[in-house]
Design a protein around this motif. Structure first.
Motif, mmCIF file in Angstrom:
data_model
loop_
_atom_site.group_PDB
_atom_site.id
_atom_site.type_symbol
_atom_site.label_atom_id
_atom_site.label_comp_id
_atom_site.label_asym_id
_atom_site.label_seq_id
_atom_site.Cartn_x
_atom_site.Cartn_y
_atom_site.Cartn_z
ATOM 1 N N MET A 1 0.595 -0.799 0.009
ATOM 2 C CA MET A 1 -0.255 0.201 0.013
ATOM 3 C C MET A 1 1.188 1.202 -0.359
ATOM 4 O O MET A 1 1.892 1.421 0.888
ATOM 5 C CB MET A 1 -0.567 -0.459 0.692
ATOM 6 N N ARG A 2 0.709 2.504 -0.702
ATOM 7 C CA ARG A 2 1.700 2.922 -1.092
ATOM 8 C C ARG A 2 0.686 4.689 -0.015
ATOM 9 O O ARG A 2 -0.290 4.324 -0.146
ATOM 10 C CB ARG A 2 1.092 3.820 -3.042
ATOM 11 N N ILE A 3 1.459 5.001 0.092
ATOM 12 C CA ILE A 3 1.352 6.336 1.158
ATOM 13 C C ILE A 3 1.615 7.964 1.166
ATOM 14 O O ILE A 3 2.596 8.006 1.319
ATOM 15 C CB ILE A 3 0.927 5.536 2.647
ATOM 16 N N LEU A 4 0.840 8.562 0.748
ATOM 17 C CA LEU A 4 1.951 9.948 1.078
ATOM 18 C C LEU A 4 0.984 10.594 1.923
ATOM 19 O O LEU A 4 0.213 10.869 2.612
ATOM 20 C CB LEU A 4 0.595 10.715 -0.508
ATOM 21 N N VAL A 5 2.017 11.116 2.883
ATOM 22 C CA VAL A 5 1.984 11.590 4.672
ATOM 23 C C VAL A 5 2.277 13.346 3.587
ATOM 24 O O VAL A 5 3.307 13.300 3.334
ATOM 25 C CB VAL A 5 3.035 11.649 5.542
ATOM 26 N N LYS A 6 1.552 14.185 4.050
ATOM 27 C CA LYS A 6 1.205 15.687 3.699
ATOM 28 C C LYS A 6 1.256 16.578 5.082
ATOM 29 O O LYS A 6 1.223 16.510 6.113
ATOM 30 C CB LYS A 6 -0.145 15.778 2.957
ATOM 31 N N GLY A 7 3.019 17.017 5.288
ATOM 32 C CA GLY A 7 3.395 17.476 5.982
ATOM 33 C C GLY A 7 4.113 17.161 6.456
ATOM 34 O O GLY A 7 4.168 16.400 6.742
ATOM 35 N N ALA A 8 5.763 18.280 6.815
ATOM 36 C CA ALA A 8 7.036 17.693 7.362
ATOM 37 C C ALA A 8 7.285 18.192 8.786
ATOM 38 O O ALA A 8 7.940 18.444 9.171
ATOM 39 C CB ALA A 8 7.512 17.341 6.242
ATOM 40 N N GLY A 9 5.771 18.347 9.563
ATOM 41 C CA GLY A 9 5.866 18.985 11.073
ATOM 42 C C GLY A 9 6.087 17.692 12.085
ATOM 43 O O GLY A 9 6.275 16.369 11.239
ATOM 44 N N VAL A 10 5.627 17.493 13.087
ATOM 45 C CA VAL A 10 5.850 16.385 13.883
ATOM 46 C C VAL A 10 5.303 15.013 13.799
ATOM 47 O O VAL A 10 5.357 14.402 14.266
ATOM 48 C CB VAL A 10 6.007 17.700 14.977
ATOM 49 N N ALA A 11 3.878 16.107 13.620
ATOM 50 C CA ALA A 11 2.418 15.063 13.488
ATOM 51 C C ALA A 11 3.049 14.181 11.383
ATOM 52 O O ALA A 11 3.205 13.042 12.462
ATOM 53 C CB ALA A 11 1.082 15.676 13.117
ATOM 54 N N LEU A 314 -4.793 1.409 9.210
ATOM 55 C CA LEU A 314 -4.692 1.407 7.704
ATOM 56 C C LEU A 314 -4.194 -0.284 7.841
ATOM 57 O O LEU A 314 -3.722 -1.163 7.044
ATOM 58 C CB LEU A 314 -3.428 2.227 7.423
ATOM 59 N N LEU A 315 -3.528 -0.548 8.664
ATOM 60 C CA LEU A 315 -3.288 -2.434 8.683
ATOM 61 C C LEU A 315 -5.108 -3.103 9.253
ATOM 62 O O LEU A 315 -4.458 -3.835 8.566
ATOM 63 C CB LEU A 315 -2.679 -2.704 10.379
ATOM 64 N N ARG A 316 -5.928 -1.910 9.383
ATOM 65 C CA ARG A 316 -6.931 -2.971 9.112
ATOM 66 C C ARG A 316 -7.441 -2.906 7.691
ATOM 67 O O ARG A 316 -7.880 -4.371 7.812
ATOM 68 C CB ARG A 316 -8.186 -2.325 10.066
ATOM 69 N N GLN A 317 -7.059 -2.122 7.232
ATOM 70 C CA GLN A 317 -7.590 -1.951 5.771
ATOM 71 C C GLN A 317 -6.602 -3.198 5.143
ATOM 72 O O GLN A 317 -7.256 -4.065 4.072
ATOM 73 C CB GLN A 317 -7.010 -0.729 5.462
ATOM 74 N N ARG A 318 -4.643 -2.941 5.132
ATOM 75 C CA ARG A 318 -4.036 -3.644 4.806
ATOM 76 C C ARG A 318 -4.400 -5.383 4.765
ATOM 77 O O ARG A 318 -5.009 -5.980 3.406
ATOM 78 C CB ARG A 318 -3.087 -3.855 4.948
ATOM 79 N N GLN A 319 -5.359 -5.672 6.424
ATOM 80 C CA GLN A 319 -5.200 -6.886 6.622
ATOM 81 C C GLN A 319 -6.662 -7.215 6.095
ATOM 82 O O GLN A 319 -6.511 -8.769 5.112
ATOM 83 C CB GLN A 319 -5.667 -7.261 7.802
ATOM 84 N N PHE A 320 -7.480 -6.428 5.564
ATOM 85 C CA PHE A 320 -8.849 -6.255 4.665
ATOM 86 C C PHE A 320 -8.819 -7.422 3.205
ATOM 87 O O PHE A 320 -9.374 -8.158 3.116
ATOM 88 C CB PHE A 320 -10.305 -5.830 4.866
ATOM 89 N N GLU A 321 -6.985 -6.396 2.547
ATOM 90 C CA GLU A 321 -7.484 -6.333 1.174
ATOM 91 C C GLU A 321 -7.232 -7.774 1.175
ATOM 92 O O GLU A 321 -6.648 -8.257 0.033
ATOM 93 C CB GLU A 321 -6.286 -5.337 1.065
ATOM 94 N N ARG A 322 -6.336 -8.270 2.089
ATOM 95 C CA ARG A 322 -5.293 -9.156 1.877
ATOM 96 C C ARG A 322 -5.773 -10.516 2.121
ATOM 97 O O ARG A 322 -5.872 -11.445 1.177
ATOM 98 C CB ARG A 322 -4.382 -9.586 3.304
ATOM 99 N N LYS A 323 -7.116 -10.534 2.838
ATOM 100 C CA LYS A 323 -8.305 -11.486 3.323
ATOM 101 C C LYS A 323 -8.607 -11.174 1.577
ATOM 102 O O LYS A 323 -9.525 -12.383 1.113
ATOM 103 C CB LYS A 323 -9.411 -11.139 4.146
ATOM 104 N N ALA A 324 -9.450 -10.549 1.009
ATOM 105 C CA ALA A 324 -10.183 -9.814 -0.177
ATOM 106 C C ALA A 324 -9.515 -10.948 -1.483
ATOM 107 O O ALA A 324 -10.429 -11.446 -2.415
ATOM 108 C CB ALA A 324 -10.704 -8.719 -0.225
ATOM 109 N N SER A 325 -7.983 -10.464 -1.339
ATOM 110 C CA SER A 325 -7.658 -10.928 -2.392
ATOM 111 C C SER A 325 -6.964 -12.715 -2.557
ATOM 112 O O SER A 325 -6.556 -12.716 -3.156
ATOM 113 C CB SER A 325 -6.153 -10.362 -2.804
#
Length: 325
Positions: A1-11, A314-325
């Motif tokens: 899963m490719r993730i884009l994080v917008k913002g390079a502050g502490v969060a 995101l881990l829940r989403q990844r697990q769901f997608e792996r089960k679905a595939s």
């Protein structure tokens, strides 16, 4: 899963680091030329959940009490576990009792104990509260080190990109005050700080000086530098520090120790802290975008917990997608 994080502050950086540790393919985009140029760069860097409970909800303590461990694991050697000292002038002694009544995790110190802890404060205060389990770090050093670690791990940075990179499965928006007016309820709280430089006094830990109107904190940095902060003004004006705030911060520093009267004023700055009405952070989903915002004055303290919440989504989403595939 490719993730884009917008913002390079502490969060953003904390979220990127947490996702990297879980094996996600992460890209970080930042509209500025480098990380930490927003409000995160003006932070005190105090990992002080017990002290913050004085004016914050119990959730801040619950979410922040493991922050020092998270930062130490991410950046070994950057966390200083020296506790927090809370003092008040004689005429404001009642403020110490009030502070103690609203917090936990402290112990009372008398004059000899204060002197043993901070020799340069010997004879200046009769009583103090000591929060032994608290810690601090240098925000700018921490942000630079976290950026370097992510780059070394081959995470991609797009500086000056403004978050316009495409081709990602999910976007994590950590752009803070830039979302004011776009996220419902988000407002700006202006925080002003200054840095003093002197070799006449040494402190080993953050010191909070209580005052009915102008409480401040002073955080030691390297090479005889001290960060003094911070005001809390309901405004999203990011302009220079005002004369009033400068005088208040300088007067309070002088009240802590007269040696600060001869210190050099090395820096002043102001940052806009994004906050929701309850002053608590939120992780919210809007389609394919996850928003992390509203960290208020608790950026370094609560960013690890917010990063963990994003990772769980995101881990829940990844697990769901792996089960679905």
């Amino acid at each position: 899963m490719r993730i884009l994080v917008k913002g390079a502050g502490v969060a953003g950086l904390a979220t990127a680091w947490q996702l990297y540790r879980h094996g996600f393919d992460v890209t970080i985009s930042e509209s500025r030329e480098r990380a930490g140029l927003g409000a995160s760069g003006f932070a005190g860097g105090m990992l002080a959940p017990w002290c913050e409970r004085e004016s914050a909800e119990e959730q801040v303590l619950a979410l922040g009490r493991l922050a020092a461990d998270w930062w130490e694991a991410a950046l070994p050697g950057h966390v200083h576990r020296k506790g927090t000292l809370v003092v008040a002038a004689g005429r404001d002694a009642g403020e110490l009792e009030r502070f103690a009544g609203r917090t936990s995790g402290w112990e009372w110190l008398d004059e000899p104990a204060i002197a043993a802890l901070e020799p340069d404060l010997a004879g200046r205060f009769r009583r103090a509260l000591f929060f032994r389990e608290e810690a601090h770090l240098d925000p700018r050093q921490a942000l630079a080190a976290l950026t370097a670690s992510l780059e070394e791990a081959r995470m991609r940075f797009l500086f000056g990109a403004g978050g316009k990179a495409g081709g990602h499965d999910r976007v994590i928006d950590c752009t803070g005050a830039a979302r004011i007016g776009r996220l419902p309820g988000l407002r700006g709280v202006r925080g002003e700080m200054l840095v003093l430089e002197t070799s006449e006094i040494r402190l080993s830990r953050p010191v909070r000086l209580l005052h009915p109107r102008h409480p401040i904190y002073i955080v030691p940095r390297e090479a005889g530098r001290f960060m003094v902060g911070a005001t809390m003004i309901e405004s999203d004006d990011a302009g220079p520090v005002t004369a009033r705030s400068l005088m208040e911060l300088l007067n309070a520093a002088y009240a802590l120790h007269p040696a600060f009267g001869e210190a050099r004023l090395a820096e002043t700055g102001a940052g806009i802290r994004p906050a929701y009405p309850d002053n608590l952070p939120r992780v919210s989903e809007d389609g394919e975008t996850i928003h992390v915002n509203g960290l208020y004055r608790h950026g370094f303290l609560l960013a690890p917990a917010m990063a963990g919440e994003v990772a769980r989504i995101l881990l829940r989403q990844r697990q769901f997608e792996r089960k679905a595939s």
